[in-house]
Design a protein around this motif. Structure first.
Motif, PDB file in Angstrom:
ATOM      1  N   HIS A   1       0.728  -1.131   0.125  1.00  0.00           N
ATOM      2  CA  HIS A   1       0.089  -0.086   0.001  1.00  0.00           C
ATOM      3  C   HIS A   1       0.668   1.377   0.017  1.00  0.00           C
ATOM      4  O   HIS A   1       0.311   2.353   0.177  1.00  0.00           O
ATOM      5  CB  HIS A   1      -0.923  -0.001   1.071  1.00  0.00           C
ATOM      6  N   HIS A   2       2.124   1.138  -0.177  1.00  0.00           N
ATOM      7  CA  HIS A   2       3.077   2.307  -0.498  1.00  0.00           C
ATOM      8  C   HIS A   2       3.448   3.265   0.571  1.00  0.00           C
ATOM      9  O   HIS A   2       4.525   3.570   0.770  1.00  0.00           O
ATOM     10  CB  HIS A   2       2.473   2.878  -1.689  1.00  0.00           C
ATOM     11  N   VAL A   3       2.597   3.585   1.461  1.00  0.00           N
ATOM     12  CA  VAL A   3       2.577   4.853   2.348  1.00  0.00           C
ATOM     13  C   VAL A   3       1.646   4.694   3.379  1.00  0.00           C
ATOM     14  O   VAL A   3       0.267   4.645   3.029  1.00  0.00           O
ATOM     15  CB  VAL A   3       2.619   6.092   1.629  1.00  0.00           C
TER      16      VAL A   3
ATOM     17  N   PRO B   1       2.438  15.228   9.533  1.00  0.00           N
ATOM     18  CA  PRO B   1       2.806  14.091   9.859  1.00  0.00           C
ATOM     19  C   PRO B   1       3.730  13.148   9.123  1.00  0.00           C
ATOM     20  O   PRO B   1       3.711  13.618   7.861  1.00  0.00           O
ATOM     21  CB  PRO B   1       1.959  13.024  10.322  1.00  0.00           C
ATOM     22  N   TRP B   2       4.831  12.450   9.399  1.00  0.00           N
ATOM     23  CA  TRP B   2       5.649  11.681   8.657  1.00  0.00           C
ATOM     24  C   TRP B   2       5.002  10.732   8.066  1.00  0.00           C
ATOM     25  O   TRP B   2       3.899  10.055   8.535  1.00  0.00           O
ATOM     26  CB  TRP B   2       6.603  11.010   9.969  1.00  0.00           C
ATOM     27  N   HIS B   3       5.303  10.673   6.875  1.00  0.00           N
ATOM     28  CA  HIS B   3       4.656   9.626   5.773  1.00  0.00           C
ATOM     29  C   HIS B   3       6.101   8.438   5.635  1.00  0.00           C
ATOM     30  O   HIS B   3       6.871   9.092   5.344  1.00  0.00           O
ATOM     31  CB  HIS B   3       4.648  10.310   4.471  1.00  0.00           C
ATOM     32  N   TRP B   4       5.654   7.424   5.801  1.00  0.00           N
ATOM     33  CA  TRP B   4       6.429   6.168   5.927  1.00  0.00           C
ATOM     34  C   TRP B   4       6.185   5.367   4.713  1.00  0.00           C
ATOM     35  O   TRP B   4       5.257   5.162   4.496  1.00  0.00           O
ATOM     36  CB  TRP B   4       6.391   5.543   7.141  1.00  0.00           C
ATOM     37  N   THR B   5       7.506   4.906   4.172  1.00  0.00           N
ATOM     38  CA  THR B   5       7.455   4.068   3.093  1.00  0.00           C
ATOM     39  C   THR B   5       8.596   3.048   3.157  1.00  0.00           C
ATOM     40  O   THR B   5       9.357   3.191   4.098  1.00  0.00           O
ATOM     41  CB  THR B   5       7.453   4.830   1.686  1.00  0.00           C
ATOM     42  N   LEU B   6       8.780   2.092   2.260  1.00  0.00           N
ATOM     43  CA  LEU B   6       9.911   1.384   2.228  1.00  0.00           C
ATOM     44  C   LEU B   6      11.400   2.109   2.077  1.00  0.00           C
ATOM     45  O   LEU B   6      11.201   2.724   1.168  1.00  0.00           O
ATOM     46  CB  LEU B   6       9.900   0.325   1.164  1.00  0.00           C
ATOM     47  N   GLY B   7      12.233   1.963   2.805  1.00  0.00           N
ATOM     48  CA  GLY B   7      13.592   2.306   2.427  1.00  0.00           C
ATOM     49  C   GLY B   7      14.280   1.352   1.663  1.00  0.00           C
ATOM     50  O   GLY B   7      13.739   0.293   1.093  1.00  0.00           O
TER      51      GLY B   7
ATOM     52  N   LEU C   1      -3.464   7.892   0.641  1.00  0.00           N
ATOM     53  CA  LEU C   1      -3.689   7.875   2.186  1.00  0.00           C
ATOM     54  C   LEU C   1      -5.091   7.922   2.495  1.00  0.00           C
ATOM     55  O   LEU C   1      -5.251   7.285   3.657  1.00  0.00           O
ATOM     56  CB  LEU C   1      -2.993   9.278   2.492  1.00  0.00           C
ATOM     57  N   THR C   2      -6.216   8.562   1.921  1.00  0.00           N
ATOM     58  CA  THR C   2      -7.640   8.317   2.196  1.00  0.00           C
ATOM     59  C   THR C   2      -8.045   7.043   2.068  1.00  0.00           C
ATOM     60  O   THR C   2      -8.779   6.370   2.962  1.00  0.00           O
ATOM     61  CB  THR C   2      -8.151   9.509   1.300  1.00  0.00           C
ATOM     62  N   THR C   3      -7.646   6.385   1.009  1.00  0.00           N
ATOM     63  CA  THR C   3      -8.015   4.862   0.616  1.00  0.00           C
ATOM     64  C   THR C   3      -7.397   4.003   1.733  1.00  0.00           C
ATOM     65  O   THR C   3      -8.054   2.885   2.437  1.00  0.00           O
ATOM     66  CB  THR C   3      -7.366   4.580  -0.691  1.00  0.00           C
ATOM     67  N   ASN C   4      -6.020   4.232   2.140  1.00  0.00           N
ATOM     68  CA  ASN C   4      -5.590   3.495   3.161  1.00  0.00           C
ATOM     69  C   ASN C   4      -6.058   3.736   4.461  1.00  0.00           C
ATOM     70  O   ASN C   4      -6.323   2.695   5.234  1.00  0.00           O
ATOM     71  CB  ASN C   4      -4.143   3.661   3.306  1.00  0.00           C
ATOM     72  N   GLU C   5      -6.830   4.985   4.805  1.00  0.00           N
ATOM     73  CA  GLU C   5      -7.327   5.235   6.242  1.00  0.00           C
ATOM     74  C   GLU C   5      -8.501   4.380   6.534  1.00  0.00           C
ATOM     75  O   GLU C   5      -9.079   4.144   7.374  1.00  0.00           O
ATOM     76  CB  GLU C   5      -7.495   6.847   6.043  1.00  0.00           C
ATOM     77  N   PHE C   6      -9.197   4.160   5.113  1.00  0.00           N
ATOM     78  CA  PHE C   6     -10.293   3.432   5.356  1.00  0.00           C
ATOM     79  C   PHE C   6     -10.223   2.047   6.005  1.00  0.00           C
ATOM     80  O   PHE C   6     -10.566   1.803   6.774  1.00  0.00           O
ATOM     81  CB  PHE C   6     -11.093   3.444   3.903  1.00  0.00           C
ATOM     82  N   PHE C   7      -9.042   1.461   5.316  1.00  0.00           N
ATOM     83  CA  PHE C   7      -8.723   0.060   5.723  1.00  0.00           C
ATOM     84  C   PHE C   7      -7.871   0.001   7.157  1.00  0.00           C
ATOM     85  O   PHE C   7      -7.946  -0.822   7.767  1.00  0.00           O
ATOM     86  CB  PHE C   7      -7.941  -0.431   4.799  1.00  0.00           C
TER      87      PHE C   7
ATOM     88  N   SER D   1      -5.241  -3.624  -2.808  1.00  0.00           N
ATOM     89  CA  SER D   1      -4.858  -2.269  -3.207  1.00  0.00           C
ATOM     90  C   SER D   1      -5.591  -2.279  -4.507  1.00  0.00           C
ATOM     91  O   SER D   1      -6.139  -3.093  -5.073  1.00  0.00           O
ATOM     92  CB  SER D   1      -3.313  -2.227  -3.479  1.00  0.00           C
ATOM     93  N   GLU D   2      -5.588  -1.010  -4.977  1.00  0.00           N
ATOM     94  CA  GLU D   2      -6.098  -0.574  -6.336  1.00  0.00           C
ATOM     95  C   GLU D   2      -5.391  -1.409  -7.405  1.00  0.00           C
ATOM     96  O   GLU D   2      -6.154  -2.154  -8.578  1.00  0.00           O
ATOM     97  CB  GLU D   2      -5.959   0.969  -6.673  1.00  0.00           C
ATOM     98  N   THR D   3      -4.231  -1.638  -7.164  1.00  0.00           N
ATOM     99  CA  THR D   3      -3.231  -2.182  -8.471  1.00  0.00           C
ATOM    100  C   THR D   3      -3.892  -3.878  -8.226  1.00  0.00           C
ATOM    101  O   THR D   3      -4.144  -4.423  -9.330  1.00  0.00           O
ATOM    102  CB  THR D   3      -1.806  -2.169  -7.987  1.00  0.00           C
ATOM    103  N   LEU D   4      -3.775  -4.558  -7.275  1.00  0.00           N
ATOM    104  CA  LEU D   4      -4.182  -5.789  -7.113  1.00  0.00           C
ATOM    105  C   LEU D   4      -5.495  -6.277  -7.456  1.00  0.00           C
ATOM    106  O   LEU D   4      -6.016  -7.029  -8.064  1.00  0.00           O
ATOM    107  CB  LEU D   4      -3.816  -6.429  -5.307  1.00  0.00           C
ATOM    108  N   THR D   5      -6.596  -5.108  -6.999  1.00  0.00           N
ATOM    109  CA  THR D   5      -7.815  -5.382  -7.480  1.00  0.00           C
ATOM    110  C   THR D   5      -8.164  -5.326  -8.951  1.00  0.00           C
ATOM    111  O   THR D   5      -8.899  -6.049  -9.501  1.00  0.00           O
ATOM    112  CB  THR D   5      -8.853  -4.265  -6.783  1.00  0.00           C
ATOM    113  N   SER D   6      -7.409  -4.365  -9.496  1.00  0.00           N
ATOM    114  CA  SER D   6      -7.355  -4.200 -11.091  1.00  0.00           C
ATOM    115  C   SER D   6      -6.967  -5.612 -11.822  1.00  0.00           C
ATOM    116  O   SER D   6      -7.507  -5.999 -12.699  1.00  0.00           O
ATOM    117  CB  SER D   6      -6.547  -2.884 -11.418  1.00  0.00           C
ATOM    118  N   LYS D   7      -5.869  -6.292 -11.071  1.00  0.00           N
ATOM    119  CA  LYS D   7      -5.270  -7.513 -11.817  1.00  0.00           C
ATOM    120  C   LYS D   7      -6.648  -8.684 -11.725  1.00  0.00           C
ATOM    121  O   LYS D   7      -6.660  -9.478 -12.434  1.00  0.00           O
ATOM    122  CB  LYS D   7      -4.199  -7.819 -10.916  1.00  0.00           C
TER     123      LYS D   7
END
Length: 284
Positions: free
Chosen positions: A30-32, A76-82, A120-126, A146-152
């Motif tokens: 979910h990226h962030v 706020p800090w937005h976290w993602t993969l390093g 972020l709004t989409t992720n907030e729902f979940f 995620s949107e990507t997996l749902t589309s697949k």
């Protein structure tokens, strides 16, 4: 002899807990996520969360960014993969190991993405469903796509996400349409229902489409538009300030709000749209 890149990553393994691995997978999918979102899903104490995130950043497993607020102060800090987080997830899923440059570019593109607020709004729902389940043993978020997996899986729809939500013995699937107040409801949002109707006609699942809206005014406007749409696709609305696990969903054509588990849900034939499904197990 210089240490190999693989050996350098293996040296981090003793510092990675099962909770860390879950967080890395969430960010891979979910990226962030913000500090607050991670706290509500995975930690009890906010200070413990902040310390652990800083430790994971020091290990190169996480990266972070934030922006200035218009009225002063910082978001706020937005976290993602390093970079090491990307390497760890690549190893876990048998993907090619990314270069440091690729990892930097991924973070930079994410931070500058004009659709970051929507993500972020989409992720907030979940996140809210996950946080609710932490405090209610009878509830469970069984799937967060995620949107990507749902589309697949469902190639002809453009949902922002898909989930399965259970309370006791009741299970409901849903598609999410997260609204940030920027799309024209008539031309962009309502017309999406036609694609969901096509999916149902092909034997796909008849899941409710959840419109999670920016404001009460947007919700009222959408319900006026939905009165003229065919009833093939179950649709319901709620606004961002509500907990989606509560009785906040107003079905199209109804006058009373209900819980998510009260909405009609038919799982249909999950293999209808994607040849990568094998015996009910999604193959990436």
């Amino acid at each position: 002899m210089p240490q190999s890149r693989t050996a350098g990553l293996l040296a981090i393994y003793p510092h990675i807990t099962s909770r860390d691995r879950l967080l890395l997978q969430l960010l891979d999918d979910h990226h962030v996520l913000t500090t607050d979102q991670i706290h509500r899903m995975l930690f009890h104490a906010r200070r413990t969360c902040q310390i652990r995130l800083s430790e994971l950043a020091a290990l190169g497993l996480l990266d972070r960014f934030r922006f200035a607020r218009d009225g002063g102060g910082s978001q706020p800090w937005h976290w993602t993969l390093g970079h090491n987080g990307h390497r760890f997830q690549a190893a876990a899923h048998n993907r090619p190991e990314p270069t440091a440059r690729t990892s930097r570019q991924t973070v930079q593109r994410l931070s500058a993405n004009p659709h970051l607020t929507h993500l972020l709004t989409t992720n907030e729902f979940f996140v809210r469903l996950t946080a609710h389940a932490r405090h209610h043993p009878d509830a469970q978020l069984d799937r967060w796509w995620s949107e990507t997996l749902t589309s697949k899986q469902y190639r002809t729809i453009t949902a922002d996400g898909h989930g399965l939500w259970s309370v006791d013995d009741t299970n409901v699937g849903f598609f999410l349409e997260a609204d940030t107040g920027t799309e024209a409801l008539r031309s962009r949002v309502v017309t999406k229902l036609d694609r969901y109707a096509q999916l149902i006609r092909r034997g796909g699942p008849r899941y409710p489409v959840l419109f999670w809206l920016h404001s009460e005014q947007r919700e009222e406007h959408l319900h006026r538009l939905l009165r003229g749409k065919p009833g093939d696709v179950p649709a319901a609305t709620a606004t961002h300030h509500n907990d989606p696990a509560d009785a906040v969903w107003l079905p199209a054509g109804a006058t009373g709000r209900v819980r998510l588990t009260a909405l009609p849900s038919d799982h249909g034939q999950p293999v209808a749209d994607n040849p990568n499904y094998d015996d009910g197990v999604f193959v990436l």
